[in-house]
Design an enzyme around this catalytic site. Structure first.
Site, PDB file in Angstrom:
ATOM      1  NE  ARG A 164      11.354  50.238  10.099  1.00  0.00           N
ATOM      2  CZ  ARG A 164      11.324  50.628  11.365  1.00  0.00           C
ATOM      3  NH1 ARG A 164      10.445  50.082  12.198  1.00  0.00           N
ATOM      4  NH2 ARG A 164      12.119  51.562  11.810  1.00  0.00           N
ATOM      5  CB  SER A 239      16.444  52.620   8.359  1.00  0.00           C
ATOM      6  OG  SER A 239      16.487  53.212   9.610  1.00  0.00           O
ATOM      7  CD  GLU A 335      12.930  50.418   6.648  1.00  0.00           C
ATOM      8  OE1 GLU A 335      12.247  51.268   6.051  1.00  0.00           O
ATOM      9  OE2 GLU A 335      13.491  50.615   7.732  1.00  0.00           O
TER      10      GLU A 335
HETATM   11  N1  EPU Z   1      24.797  52.737  15.725  1.00  0.00           N
HETATM   12  C1  EPU Z   1      26.141  52.859  15.400  1.00  0.00           C
HETATM   13  N2  EPU Z   1      26.476  53.561  14.282  1.00  0.00           N
HETATM   14  C2  EPU Z   1      25.555  54.156  13.503  1.00  0.00           C
HETATM   15  C3  EPU Z   1      24.178  54.037  13.831  1.00  0.00           C
HETATM   16  C4  EPU Z   1      23.838  53.308  14.954  1.00  0.00           C
HETATM   17  O1  EPU Z   1      27.020  52.341  16.107  1.00  0.00           O
HETATM   18  O2  EPU Z   1      25.955  54.775  12.508  1.00  0.00           O
HETATM   19  C5  EPU Z   1      24.436  51.979  16.964  1.00  0.00           C
HETATM   20  C6  EPU Z   1      24.515  52.854  18.200  1.00  0.00           C
HETATM   21  O3  EPU Z   1      25.024  52.082  19.250  1.00  0.00           O
HETATM   22  C7  EPU Z   1      23.085  53.213  18.474  1.00  0.00           C
HETATM   23  C8  EPU Z   1      22.356  51.978  18.000  1.00  0.00           C
HETATM   24  O4  EPU Z   1      23.112  51.522  16.876  1.00  0.00           O
HETATM   25  O5  EPU Z   1      22.856  53.447  19.851  1.00  0.00           O
HETATM   26  C9  EPU Z   1      20.915  52.210  17.628  1.00  0.00           C
HETATM   27  O6  EPU Z   1      20.851  53.340  16.768  1.00  0.00           O
HETATM   28  P1  EPU Z   1      19.484  54.182  16.595  1.00  0.00           P
HETATM   29  O7  EPU Z   1      18.907  54.510  17.919  1.00  0.00           O
HETATM   30  O8  EPU Z   1      19.793  55.321  15.676  1.00  0.00           O
HETATM   31  O9  EPU Z   1      18.496  53.145  15.952  1.00  0.00           O
HETATM   32  P2  EPU Z   1      18.645  52.174  14.701  1.00  0.00           P
HETATM   33  O10 EPU Z   1      18.489  50.774  15.182  1.00  0.00           O
HETATM   34  O11 EPU Z   1      19.876  52.496  13.930  1.00  0.00           O
HETATM   35  C10 EPU Z   1      16.071  52.078  14.253  1.00  0.00           C
HETATM   36  C11 EPU Z   1      15.111  52.297  13.134  1.00  0.00           C
HETATM   37  C12 EPU Z   1      14.905  53.782  12.883  1.00  0.00           C
HETATM   38  C13 EPU Z   1      14.353  54.410  14.156  1.00  0.00           C
HETATM   39  C14 EPU Z   1      15.353  54.144  15.303  1.00  0.00           C
HETATM   40  C15 EPU Z   1      14.807  54.587  16.633  1.00  0.00           C
HETATM   41  C16 EPU Z   1      15.261  50.371  11.686  1.00  0.00           C
HETATM   42  C17 EPU Z   1      15.738  49.841  10.378  1.00  0.00           C
HETATM   43  N3  EPU Z   1      15.565  51.646  11.932  1.00  0.00           N
HETATM   44  O12 EPU Z   1      17.356  52.571  13.840  1.00  0.00           O
HETATM   45  O13 EPU Z   1      13.916  53.917  11.866  1.00  0.00           O
HETATM   46  O14 EPU Z   1      14.167  55.809  14.010  1.00  0.00           O
HETATM   47  O15 EPU Z   1      15.592  52.717  15.423  1.00  0.00           O
HETATM   48  O16 EPU Z   1      13.772  53.740  17.040  1.00  0.00           O
HETATM   49  O17 EPU Z   1      14.642  49.653  12.447  1.00  0.00           O
HETATM   50  C18 EPU Z   1      13.511  54.208   9.528  1.00  0.00           C
HETATM   51  O18 EPU Z   1      12.929  53.118   9.560  1.00  0.00           O
HETATM   52  O19 EPU Z   1      13.617  54.868   8.477  1.00  0.00           O
HETATM   53  C19 EPU Z   1      14.136  54.722  10.754  1.00  0.00           C
HETATM   54  C20 EPU Z   1      14.861  55.847  10.766  1.00  0.00           C
END
Ligand code: EPU
Length: 339
Positions: A164, A239, A335
């Site tokens: 990012r 995010s 972010e």
């Molecule tokens: N999780 C929770 N609670 C929540 C959300 C997530 O426990 O409310 C845990 C779960 O275990 C889940 C894990 O976190 O399996 C990962 O969640 P997710 O796959 O939704 O990914 P993220 O790390 O929360 C990042 C990016 C997203 C991107 C997804 C998929 C960042 C800041 N965010 O989210 O990007 O779509 O991975 O690759 O890196 C964005 O930048 O706007 C965005 C949506």
């Protein structure tokens, strides 16, 4: 060029917060941008370049000029074997560009389906999702220096991409307007990237054993639509926070105390924590203060239920940061750009 006074930003930012800019204008070509940047009014007031408005939160009215990139167009500029170089102008909607690539079977950006915002904003924060980042296919960025009005090409290495992050958020912040990006994609690709667990699971649910890029795109669209709110229906900027990256030694200590902590390995002796998990553990998921809230399905996303001001959303984010710090000793970083 036309400047509009007291222009509402509600409909051109995805948070849809009620704020106004003192002046507003947009450009549909590099020469129009040159004209705007040379206008005397630009010497008198602050100004800011806006793309799709999907990664910004105005915490109050903007006392300057908002200049929106509306340069459209996508063209193939070169083909070499299975490599294809495609130039997309900054004002194109990112998702429309991805759909163009998927429909022509040009592989490399399908995992980035449905990311809100414009092509021109993509390199600034090196957009990424589901195991892929823009830096993986980016060949070149074309940008105009706002002071000299010269157009410069930045290679992938010049952009200094990170998680990012890029040179456009660092040492060159505020100095360039991104006009276009050129990506190096693969024609009729043989392989797809399904390294992210949720993508392979979704493909299984879809009953697809040998996915094409169109299948991966569909899987990503399904996942995103089920977890992430549509900004047209519920104001948000994706995010709101970055996933924090901490040293492995600090992670080991946290893991002892919180064995269920969700994490991913990161480079150079570091671990990336799922900020969504940390926020959820602090009890914020689905909470609402007035019209500002933490999304019920993805705690990393802050939402505007209707009439929240930018300030109210900002204040909520401060409370979230405070509780995560108190419970886990981890400092969350926003972010989204605060203006
Ligand atoms: N999780 C929770 N609670 C929540 C959300 C997530 O426990 O409310 C845990 C779960 O275990 C889940 C894990 O976190 O399996 C990962 O969640 P997710 O796959 O939704 O990914 P993220 O790390 O929360 C990042 C990016 C997203 C991107 C997804 C998929 C960042 C800041 N965010 O989210 O990007 O779509 O991975 O690759 O890196 C964005 O930048 O706007 C965005 C949506």
């Amino acid at each position: 060029m036309k400047f509009h006074e007291n222009y509402p930003l509600k409909d051109i930012t995805t948070f849809h917060a009620k704020v106004y800019a003192k002046d507003y204008t947009e450009f549909i070509s590099a020469s129009e941008l040159k004209g705007i940047l040379s206008a005397p009014i630009l010497k008198e007031k602050p100004f800011m370049i806006l793309g799709g408005g999907s990664n910004v939160l105005f915490t109050g009215d903007y006392n300057g000029i908002i200049i929106r990139n509306a340069i459209k167009g996508i063209e193939v500029i070169r083909e070499e074997g299975s490599d294809i170089y495609i130039k997309a102008n900054g004002g194109e909607k990112w998702h429309d560009f991805v759909m163009y690539c998927v429909s022509h079977n040009y592989g490399g950006v399908e995992n980035l389906s449905l990311i809100p915002g414009t092509v021109g904003a993509g390199p600034i924060q090196n957009i990424g999702a589901y195991g892929v980042e823009l830096k993986d296919t980016l060949f070149e960025v074309q940008a105009m220096n706002i002071h000299t009005l010269e157009v410069k090409e930045f290679s992938n290495a010049d952009c200094k991409f990170g998680y990012r992050d890029s040179i456009f958020k660092g040492e060159e912040k505020g100095k360039y307007v991104i006009l276009a990006v050129t990506l190096k994609l693969e024609r009729n690709p043989k392989k797809v990237n399904v390294s992210y667990g949720t993508v392979s699971k979704e493909l299984e649910v879809m009953g697809i054993a040998n996915p094409t890029i169109a299948d991966v795109s569909k899987a990503v669209i399904n996942i995103r639509s089920s977890k992430l709110p549509d900004p047209e229906k519920l104001g948000n900027a994706g995010s709101f926070f970055k996933n924090p990256v901490i040293a492995n030694s600090a992670f080991e200590k946290l893991k002892e105390k919180f064995p269920a902590i969700v994490s991913f390995p990161a480079h150079g002796g570091h671990t990336k924590l799922a900020a969504g998990w940390l926020i959820e553990q602090c009890g914020w998921k689905g909470k609402r203060i007035g019209d500002a809230g933490v999304h019920k399905d993805q705690a990393l996303v802050l939402v505007n239920y209707g009439d929240a001001t930018g300030k109210e959303i900002y204040d909520l984010s401060t409370e979230v940061i405070k509780s995560v710090k108190e419970k886990f000793g981890v400092e969350l970083e926003r972010e989204v750009n605060m203006i």
